[in-house]
Scaffold this active site. Sequence first.
Site, PDB file in Angstrom:
ATOM      1  N   PRO A  66      42.961  70.878  50.817  1.00 28.18           N
ATOM      2  CA  PRO A  66      42.291  70.583  50.506  1.00 28.18           C
ATOM      3  C   PRO A  66      40.936  71.341  49.463  1.00 28.18           C
ATOM      4  CG  PRO A  66      42.559  68.385  51.000  1.00 28.18           C
ATOM      5  CD  PRO A  66      43.228  69.410  52.063  1.00 28.18           C
ATOM      6  N   LYS A 169      43.026  83.338  40.462  1.00 24.00           N
ATOM      7  CA  LYS A 169      42.943  81.164  39.854  1.00 24.00           C
ATOM      8  C   LYS A 169      41.355  81.274  39.078  1.00 24.00           C
ATOM      9  CE  LYS A 169      43.695  76.660  40.434  1.00 24.00           C
ATOM     10  NZ  LYS A 169      44.790  76.654  39.730  1.00 24.00           N
ATOM     11  N   LYS A 244      35.628  71.131  41.408  1.00 22.11           N
ATOM     12  CA  LYS A 244      35.708  72.011  41.951  1.00 22.11           C
ATOM     13  C   LYS A 244      35.900  73.395  41.564  1.00 22.11           C
ATOM     14  CE  LYS A 244      39.379  73.142  45.683  1.00 22.11           C
ATOM     15  NZ  LYS A 244      40.871  72.613  45.898  1.00 22.11           N
TER      16      LYS A 244
END
Length: 302
Positions: A66, A169, A244
Amino acid sequence: MSRIAFIGVGNMGAGMAASQARSQNAVTAFDLSAEALGRAAEAGCATAGSVAEAVKDAEVVITMLPAGQHVRSVYAEQVLPNVPVSALLIDCSTIDVDSARAVAAQAAARGMRFADAPVSGGIMAAEGGTLAFMVGCDADVFPQVKAALEPMAKAVIHAGAAGAGQAAKICNNMLLGISMLGTCEALALAEKLGLDPDRFFEVAGQSSGQCWSLTAYSPWPGQVPAAPSNRDYQGGFLTSLMLKDLKLAQEAAAKSGAATPMGAQAEALYALFDGLGYGGRDFSAVLQLMRGKLDALVLTNQ
Ligand code: NAD
């Protein structure tokens, strides 16, 4: 054939481990969730009772966990003390740049090869073996990393040294979050001005406002047939995951001293949308917030 230890076979890892097994690699999976591990077994993976057992004779270790704290503790406490020094270590989770660099340094201190290799593409791309990987590692290690990732990939790009994969990313996803919000604002304004949203789609799609969020993924239903807006914003790229990534971008901006005011606005808007209960919807559903039409969406995570 390679002996691969796959740690973390949740939504993404399950499909990725299955792709490796389909390519005739000997995959040994471990996950804290017995249910996830059961799915990996059905997909042709052997299962282990611990990380230590999974990695003990691995040639390649792939982790899909995660967040940064999970990656740091799994490598420091379980992978590095138990894996052969010759193994290639690849973390595909989306985590903060500092954690990726910290794990890379720990691996290097033991004389081991480590790459951060987060992915672009969701669960369907994971299942289909068509993910895009952005990789941070030494240039001489990259060909080995590319070969190991290929069964799961449509593209493997070397972004730079340790941490560069994560940096690429979060920069890409910050740009995506901002461009989606801009697209939604423009569509909402066009509607208020009495423009037909489909005419605006046609105009902007061929003008300087053109961007991926509009022409490949339009938040307005009916404009791009494959887009989640046509499926009531189910599936796709969840608002909670976009949030996130925007948080990771803001943390990185604060640490590096970069000015990212638009990224900060995007984080605030997606935090609001998530807080209202729409974290389980595709991130393009934020259009309905801009239109003042939230009643068109059914709450999914409350
Ligand atoms: P997930 O929660 O479905 O899977 C994570 C798995 O890790 C779970 O099965 C969990 O049990 C396992 N896990 C946690 N701690 C562990 C430990 N100590 N040892 C072994 N297993 C452990 O999450 P996901 O959607 O598969 O995402 C994984 C990563 O990929 C995240 O970093 C996410 O941001 C990133 N990502 C997700 C998507 C997506 O569409 N879901 C797309 C791109 C990137």
